[in-house]
Design an enzyme around this catalytic site. Structure first.
Site, PDB file in Angstrom:
ATOM      1  N   ARG A 162      46.604 -25.093 -24.535  1.00 35.40           N
ATOM      2  CA  ARG A 162      46.238 -26.292 -25.272  1.00 35.40           C
ATOM      3  C   ARG A 162      46.325 -25.997 -26.770  1.00 35.40           C
ATOM      4  O   ARG A 162      46.257 -24.851 -27.192  1.00 35.40           O
ATOM      5  CB  ARG A 162      44.823 -26.735 -24.916  1.00 35.40           C
ATOM      6  CG  ARG A 162      44.644 -27.161 -23.455  1.00 35.40           C
ATOM      7  CD  ARG A 162      43.215 -27.608 -23.198  1.00 35.40           C
ATOM      8  NE  ARG A 162      43.026 -28.058 -21.818  1.00 35.40           N
ATOM      9  CZ  ARG A 162      42.668 -27.262 -20.812  1.00 35.40           C
ATOM     10  NH1 ARG A 162      42.446 -25.965 -21.055  1.00 35.40           N
ATOM     11  NH2 ARG A 162      42.525 -27.735 -19.587  1.00 35.40           N
ATOM     12  N   LYS A 188      38.994 -25.313 -21.855  1.00 32.64           N
ATOM     13  CA  LYS A 188      38.169 -26.501 -21.656  1.00 32.64           C
ATOM     14  C   LYS A 188      37.100 -26.220 -20.608  1.00 32.64           C
ATOM     15  O   LYS A 188      37.371 -25.584 -19.584  1.00 32.64           O
ATOM     16  CB  LYS A 188      39.067 -27.655 -21.203  1.00 32.64           C
ATOM     17  CG  LYS A 188      38.425 -29.025 -21.316  1.00 32.64           C
ATOM     18  CD  LYS A 188      39.459 -30.093 -21.007  1.00 32.64           C
ATOM     19  CE  LYS A 188      38.874 -31.482 -21.141  1.00 32.64           C
ATOM     20  NZ  LYS A 188      39.887 -32.529 -20.862  1.00 32.64           N
ATOM     21  N   HIS A 260      51.333 -31.205 -27.344  1.00 34.80           N
ATOM     22  CA  HIS A 260      50.995 -31.250 -25.925  1.00 34.80           C
ATOM     23  C   HIS A 260      52.248 -31.332 -25.057  1.00 34.80           C
ATOM     24  O   HIS A 260      52.212 -30.964 -23.875  1.00 34.80           O
ATOM     25  CB  HIS A 260      50.082 -32.443 -25.638  1.00 34.80           C
ATOM     26  CG  HIS A 260      49.175 -32.231 -24.469  1.00 34.80           C
ATOM     27  ND1 HIS A 260      48.139 -31.314 -24.465  1.00 34.80           N
ATOM     28  CD2 HIS A 260      49.149 -32.809 -23.243  1.00 34.80           C
ATOM     29  CE1 HIS A 260      47.521 -31.343 -23.304  1.00 34.80           C
ATOM     30  NE2 HIS A 260      48.121 -32.242 -22.540  1.00 34.80           N
ATOM     31  N   ARG A 263      53.060 -27.997 -23.743  1.00 36.51           N
ATOM     32  CA  ARG A 263      52.240 -27.652 -22.574  1.00 36.51           C
ATOM     33  C   ARG A 263      52.829 -28.279 -21.312  1.00 36.51           C
ATOM     34  O   ARG A 263      52.910 -27.627 -20.265  1.00 36.51           O
ATOM     35  CB  ARG A 263      50.805 -28.138 -22.800  1.00 36.51           C
ATOM     36  CG  ARG A 263      49.828 -27.908 -21.640  1.00 36.51           C
ATOM     37  CD  ARG A 263      48.418 -28.262 -22.096  1.00 36.51           C
ATOM     38  NE  ARG A 263      47.485 -28.407 -21.001  1.00 36.51           N
ATOM     39  CZ  ARG A 263      46.826 -27.398 -20.425  1.00 36.51           C
ATOM     40  NH1 ARG A 263      47.047 -26.160 -20.839  1.00 36.51           N
ATOM     41  NH2 ARG A 263      45.975 -27.613 -19.452  1.00 36.51           N
ATOM     42  N   HIS A 286      43.466 -26.305 -15.438  1.00 38.57           N
ATOM     43  CA  HIS A 286      43.049 -27.649 -15.065  1.00 38.57           C
ATOM     44  C   HIS A 286      41.775 -27.599 -14.226  1.00 38.57           C
ATOM     45  O   HIS A 286      41.559 -26.662 -13.447  1.00 38.57           O
ATOM     46  CB  HIS A 286      44.147 -28.359 -14.267  1.00 38.57           C
ATOM     47  CG  HIS A 286      45.276 -28.841 -15.115  1.00 38.57           C
ATOM     48  ND1 HIS A 286      46.513 -29.150 -14.609  1.00 38.57           N
ATOM     49  CD2 HIS A 286      45.358 -29.089 -16.442  1.00 38.57           C
ATOM     50  CE1 HIS A 286      47.307 -29.559 -15.589  1.00 38.57           C
ATOM     51  NE2 HIS A 286      46.626 -29.522 -16.701  1.00 38.57           N
ATOM     52  N   TYR A 295      53.043 -34.178 -12.909  1.00 37.36           N
ATOM     53  CA  TYR A 295      54.293 -33.455 -13.103  1.00 37.36           C
ATOM     54  C   TYR A 295      55.284 -33.743 -11.974  1.00 37.36           C
ATOM     55  O   TYR A 295      56.492 -33.718 -12.179  1.00 37.36           O
ATOM     56  CB  TYR A 295      54.026 -31.954 -13.212  1.00 37.36           C
ATOM     57  CG  TYR A 295      53.134 -31.609 -14.380  1.00 37.36           C
ATOM     58  CD1 TYR A 295      53.539 -31.875 -15.677  1.00 37.36           C
ATOM     59  CD2 TYR A 295      51.881 -31.055 -14.193  1.00 37.36           C
ATOM     60  CE1 TYR A 295      52.730 -31.587 -16.760  1.00 37.36           C
ATOM     61  CE2 TYR A 295      51.054 -30.758 -15.265  1.00 37.36           C
ATOM     62  CZ  TYR A 295      51.490 -31.031 -16.549  1.00 37.36           C
ATOM     63  OH  TYR A 295      50.680 -30.744 -17.617  1.00 37.36           O
TER      64      TYR A 295
END
Length: 333
Positions: A162, A188, A260, A263, A286, A295
């Protein structure tokens, strides 16, 4: 806490006691919530003839919050996604208020019942292999900034970090010696994870770490003053090199590339290499495997392979032929 507590007391304890001490929310979350309530208080101040410190919880009702969200969309032109982020912060506060002010349960439940606004989920933006190669070749590696930009872009595409993780990298987070070279980050949700590095990325980083430091305790990818790069700074760097790379790979001109997107590119490389979705979620940090579902929707090559392996019903081409002689005559003119 008494049910008669003012809105100001509840909001202060929400930030200081609940978010900071009990939940230990990240600085990013706290800043996002702070901005939301700053905007809400400014909006409410225009509606009520009093200062924000004098607001009562009963005055911050569902109708006022809906009007605030509508105002954000109309005047500040925020997207539905941003609207839902603001609403999420408000909901979090009212979940807390439900425990501290049970006498206002009915009003609080009406606020919590405000639904998220549905929005169009666009396909993710990512770069093809040709576009990645053009982008990595764009920085002028004869200069200090060019070598920094090349290393930064390479790490971003290879690891899928990120933006906050990338700009916050410290030299102590890099392990470049031995067969298990990797980057260690706190991502995160305060989750620590290690991302392995390829040999080429390790070589680039080793060379970059030999560059003279511009400041003490500077990050791995510093600004010209030795400080941490800002979000806008990284976007500027990326946009400049995308523009230059567009002369080599013209397809970049039609894409809106953000940090992003790099990523997403890392995730698509893994997916197209046959890596399982659970492993991709682990790689990217994630929270849920379902997050990687986007994706699959974006991979047109995979869909084309499915089409070629499937027997579909076939149609036959035809053209309109008039049945009347006069119509046939007119068509022949």
């Amino acid at each position: 806490m008494k049910s008669s507590a003012t809105f100001a007391v509840l909001l202060e304890s929400f930030f200081t006691q609940w978010l900071m001490k009990q939940r230990r929310a990240s600085p990013h979350t706290i800043r996002s919530y702070r901005d939301t309530f700053h905007l809400l208080l400014q909006f409410t101040k225009q509606r009520l003839p009093k200062q924000p410190s004098q607001f009562e919880l009963t005055e911050i009702d569902a109708s006022l919050i809906c009007a605030f969200l509508d105002e954000m969309e109309e005047t500040r032109k925020i997207s539905c996604r941003s609207r839902n982020v603001r609403l999420s912060a408000i909901r979090s506060f009212f979940h807390y208020a439900a425990l501290e002010a049970p006498a206002q349960s009915a009003q609080i439940q009406r606020v919590l019942a405000i639904p998220n606004k549905k929005h169009t989920r666009n396909l993710i933006n990512f770069l093809t292999r040709t576009e990645v190669e053009a982008l990595l070749a764009a920085p002028d590696r004869k200069t200090w900034s060019g070598r920094r930009d090349h290393a930064l872009l390479l790490v971003a595409v290879q690891t899928g970090l990120r933006l906050s993780e990338l700009t916050g990298l410290q030299p102590k987070d890099l392990v470049l010696i031995g067969t298990g070279a990797h980057i260690r980050v706190i991502g995160k949700g305060r989750k620590e994870r290690c991302t392995p590095l390829t040999k080429s990325t390790v070589a680039v980083l080793k060379a970059w770490m030999l560059e003279p430091a511009k400041a003490d305790a500077q990050p791995v990818f510093p600004s010209a003053q030795g400080r941490r790069l800002s979000r806008d700074g990284v976007q500027y760097i990326l946009s400049r090199h995308v523009e230059r790379a567009s002369s080599v790979s013209p397809t970049l001109k039609a894409k809106r590339i953000s940090p992003h997107s790099l990523r997403h590119t890392a995730a698509m490389v893994l997916l197209q290499s046959g890596i399982d979705r659970a492993m991709i979620a682990l790689w990217l940090g994630h929270e849920s495997v379902e997050t990687t579902q986007m994706y699959l929707h974006a991979d047109l090559d995979m869909k084309e392979k499915l089409l070629s392996a499937t027997v579909m019903p076939e149609g036959k081409p035809s053209r309109y032929r008039p049945g009347d002689e006069l119509l046939a005559f007119l068509r022949s003119l």
